[in-house]
Design a protein around this motif. Structure first.
Motif, short mmCIF file in Angstrom:
data_model
loop_
_atom_site.label_atom_id
_atom_site.label_comp_id
_atom_site.label_asym_id
_atom_site.label_seq_id
_atom_site.Cartn_x
_atom_site.Cartn_y
_atom_site.Cartn_z
N GLY A 36 51.32 38.42 99.22
CA GLY A 36 50.86 38.62 100.59
C GLY A 36 50.60 40.08 100.90
N GLU A 39 47.28 41.16 99.48
CA GLU A 39 46.19 40.65 100.32
C GLU A 39 46.00 41.53 101.55
N GLU A 40 47.10 42.02 102.08
CA GLU A 40 47.07 42.84 103.29
C GLU A 40 46.56 44.25 103.01
N PRO A 42 44.79 45.58 99.94
CA PRO A 42 44.23 45.42 98.58
C PRO A 42 43.84 46.73 97.92
N ARG A 48 49.81 46.30 93.86
CA ARG A 48 49.06 45.47 92.92
C ARG A 48 49.62 45.63 91.50
N GLU A 67 45.02 40.66 87.99
CA GLU A 67 45.39 41.84 88.79
C GLU A 67 45.13 43.12 88.01
#
Length: 115
Positions: A36, A39-40, A42, A48, A67
């Motif tokens: 999450g 995603e917030e 990136p 990551r 990734e």
């Protein structure tokens, strides 16, 4: 699956929680928190990369590869991402593909063969 615990708090609190899970070798839980978070935010490398490491250590190799490829695409000289991508490919039995990433990682780290 209820993810409320994993998504709770500010990004900084979730980052700390993910690091604690990773340090405790609960890689799957770390990945749940980091998914999450990535995603917030990136564009950030740290979350990551830790997500990729969490996937790698929990044997989610295709996810780790995805990734890591994103990281290498964004920053081709990110040494650790290259190294881990090579290792991830090795664990998947893709030795030839892994070799180029491992050579680049070695060169970026300054590990040149003595002639």
């Amino acid at each position: 699956m209820d993810t409320t615990y994993y998504d709770h708090g500010t990004p900084a609190e979730r980052w700390e929680r993910a690091q604690m899970f990773f340090a405790a070798k609960d890689y799957a839980a770390a990945a749940r928190v980091l998914g999450g978070l990535v995603e917030e935010v990136p564009e950030q490398t740290g979350p990551r990369l830790l997500l990729a490491r969490s996937y790698y250590h929990s044997a989610q190799l295709r996810r780790a590869e995805s990734e890591l490829r994103t990281l290498v695409e964004r920053d081709p000289v990110e040494h650790y991402a290259r190294l881990l991508l090579g290792r991830t490919l090795q664990r998947q039995g893709r030795q030839e593909e892994a070799a180029s990433h491992l050579r680049i990682a070695s060169a970026l780290a300054g590990d040149f063969e003595q002639v």
